[in-house]
Design an enzyme around this catalytic site. Structure first.
Site, PDB file in Angstrom:
ATOM      1  CD  GLU A   1      -3.565  -1.989   7.520  1.00  0.00           C
ATOM      2  OE1 GLU A   1      -2.498  -2.303   6.973  1.00  0.00           O
ATOM      3  OE2 GLU A   1      -4.119  -0.901   7.320  1.00  0.00           O
TER       4      GLU A   1
ATOM      5  CG  ASN B   1      -1.751   1.229   1.345  1.00  0.00           C
ATOM      6  OD1 ASN B   1      -1.788   2.038   0.412  1.00  0.00           O
ATOM      7  ND2 ASN B   1      -2.421   1.414   2.481  1.00  0.00           N
ATOM      8  CD1 TRP B   2       3.943   1.227  -2.532  1.00  0.00           C
ATOM      9  CD2 TRP B   2       3.701   2.019  -4.628  1.00  0.00           C
ATOM     10  NE1 TRP B   2       4.756   0.484  -3.360  1.00  0.00           N
ATOM     11  CE2 TRP B   2       4.628   0.943  -4.648  1.00  0.00           C
ATOM     12  CE3 TRP B   2       3.396   2.663  -5.817  1.00  0.00           C
ATOM     13  CZ2 TRP B   2       5.249   0.519  -5.827  1.00  0.00           C
ATOM     14  CZ3 TRP B   2       4.023   2.239  -6.997  1.00  0.00           C
ATOM     15  CH2 TRP B   2       4.937   1.178  -6.994  1.00  0.00           C
ATOM     16  CE  LYS B   3      -0.269   3.450   4.724  1.00  0.00           C
ATOM     17  NZ  LYS B   3      -0.218   3.598   6.156  1.00  0.00           N
TER      18      LYS B   3
ATOM     19  N   GLY C   1       2.833  -0.838   4.449  1.00  0.00           N
ATOM     20  CA  GLY C   1       2.872   0.576   4.091  1.00  0.00           C
ATOM     21  C   GLY C   1       4.312   1.011   3.841  1.00  0.00           C
ATOM     22  N   GLY C   2       4.909   1.648   4.831  1.00  0.00           N
ATOM     23  CA  GLY C   2       6.236   2.256   4.693  1.00  0.00           C
ATOM     24  C   GLY C   2       7.275   1.362   4.027  1.00  0.00           C
TER      25      GLY C   2
ATOM     26  CG  HIS D   1      -5.969   2.260   5.181  1.00  0.00           C
ATOM     27  ND1 HIS D   1      -5.503   3.208   6.070  1.00  0.00           N
ATOM     28  CD2 HIS D   1      -4.969   1.362   5.028  1.00  0.00           C
ATOM     29  CE1 HIS D   1      -4.266   2.881   6.429  1.00  0.00           C
ATOM     30  NE2 HIS D   1      -3.926   1.775   5.811  1.00  0.00           N
TER      31      HIS D   1
ATOM     32  CD  GLU E   1      -3.047   5.839   6.571  1.00  0.00           C
ATOM     33  OE1 GLU E   1      -3.056   5.829   5.327  1.00  0.00           O
ATOM     34  OE2 GLU E   1      -2.138   5.332   7.253  1.00  0.00           O
TER      35      GLU E   1
ATOM     36  N   GLY F   1       2.402   2.896  10.845  1.00  0.00           N
ATOM     37  CA  GLY F   1       3.358   3.993  10.673  1.00  0.00           C
ATOM     38  C   GLY F   1       4.066   4.398  11.947  1.00  0.00           C
TER      39      GLY F   1
ATOM     40  CB  SER G   1       5.132  -1.254  12.209  1.00  0.00           C
ATOM     41  OG  SER G   1       4.762   0.101  12.424  1.00  0.00           O
TER      42      SER G   1
HETATM   43  P1  13P Z   1       2.925   0.876   7.801  1.00  0.00           P
HETATM   44  O1  13P Z   1       3.470  -0.441   7.253  1.00  0.00           O
HETATM   45  O2  13P Z   1       3.648   2.068   7.290  1.00  0.00           O
HETATM   46  O3  13P Z   1       2.805   0.811   9.294  1.00  0.00           O
HETATM   47  O4  13P Z   1       1.435   1.019   7.226  1.00  0.00           O
HETATM   48  C1  13P Z   1       0.545  -0.028   7.375  1.00  0.00           C
HETATM   49  C2  13P Z   1      -0.665   0.254   6.568  1.00  0.00           C
HETATM   50  O5  13P Z   1      -1.434   1.135   6.873  1.00  0.00           O
HETATM   51  C3  13P Z   1      -0.884  -0.563   5.358  1.00  0.00           C
HETATM   52  O6  13P Z   1      -2.154  -0.357   4.843  1.00  0.00           O
END
Ligand code: 13P
Length: 254
Positions: A168, A9-11, A235-236, A96, A98, A174, A214
């Site tokens: 999640e 997930n590149w956001k 994510g990251g 998600h 967010e 994050g 994470s």
């Molecule tokens: P991180 O891996 O950056 O914690 O993000 C997780 C996430 O929200 C994947 O959708």
């Protein structure tokens, strides 16, 4: 046996050029992809470029990070399931945290999107998870149950089997603070148990439940070796082709 599914997930990151360079480097590093489903989920603006860069690597699928439930019409700024299908998108992330916390998405909205995604033969990755405050109050199961019942309402067993659930925990996203494998396994087992109650045991056994929050190359293997953890939503660490490849390899048990 459930096939593991690892998604990037590149956001709100990655220009078209960066996305194409990522794919080139990732393909070189990863080699053959067997026994694991890999999904790259760019921002809308880089979807076409990722598909182009993947070329004949048809076993890597492309996803989107959100969509609206109507098919077309006067909904300025929104993207529909048929428009995503037109871009050869196979998966769509829905609900998600967010989107829930920053953009006010509710379980009811997620549910409408779920139905629209299935109707268009897009596979939803629906995200659920508790906040730190909810965990500290001992409300994890209550929150997960409410989110599952709300966002999955009215789905047929076959649609449920084609849905991916991403657990999640909000406090792990994050933050560099992942759930321990035991904490994650406990939540995943509860999700599966709830799915069995909502549908039936066979259906629940077939649904893939990803862990997200994470996930890094150094914790991925232990998390994904838990019996009810069927992959990762990253994510990251998915912004770097080498670290994402390491996580995919961890899912392949290499
Ligand atoms: P991180 O891996 O950056 O914690 O993000 C997780 C996430 O929200 C994947 O959708």
């Amino acid at each position: 046996m459930r096939k593991k599914i690892v998604a990037a997930n590149w956001k709100m990151n990655m220009t078209q050029g960066e996305a194409a360079r990522f794919v080139d480097a990732f393909l070189l590093d990863i080699g053959e992809i067997n026994n694991v489903d890999v999904v790259i989920i760019p921002p809308f603006t880089a979807i076409a470029r990722v598909t182009e860069a993947l070329g004949r690597a048809h076993n890597i699928k492309v996803g989107a990070q959100n969509m609206y439930w109507e098919k077309s019409g006067a909904f300025t700024g929104e993207i529909s399931a048929p428009l995503l299908r037109d871009l050869f998108v196979h998966y769509v992330v829905l609900g998600h945290s967010e989107r829930r916390t920053l953009f006010g998405e509710t379980d009811e909205m997620v549910n409408r999107k779920m139905h629209a995604a299935h109707e268009a033969k897009l596979r939803p990755i629906v995200c659920i998870g508790e906040s730190l405050e909810q965990r500290d109050k001992g409300n994890v199961e209550k929150i997960l149950s409410t989110q599952l019942h709300g966002s999955l309402a009215g789905l047929k067993p076959k649609e449920l089997q084609e849905t991916v659930i991403a657990y999640e925990p909000v406090w792990a996203i994050g933050t560099g603070r992942n759930a321990t494998p035991a904490q994650a396994q406990e939540a995943h087992a509860f999700v599966r148990h709830t799915l069995a109650e909502m549908a039936d045991k066979t259906t629940a056994e077939r649904v893939r439940i990803q862990y997200g929050g994470s996930v890094k190359p150094d914790n991925a293997r232990e998390l994904m070796s838990q019996p009810d953890i069927d992959g990762a939503l990253v994510g990251g660490a998915s912004l770097d082709p080498r670290s994402f490849a390491q996580i995919v390899k961890a899912a392949r048990n290499e």
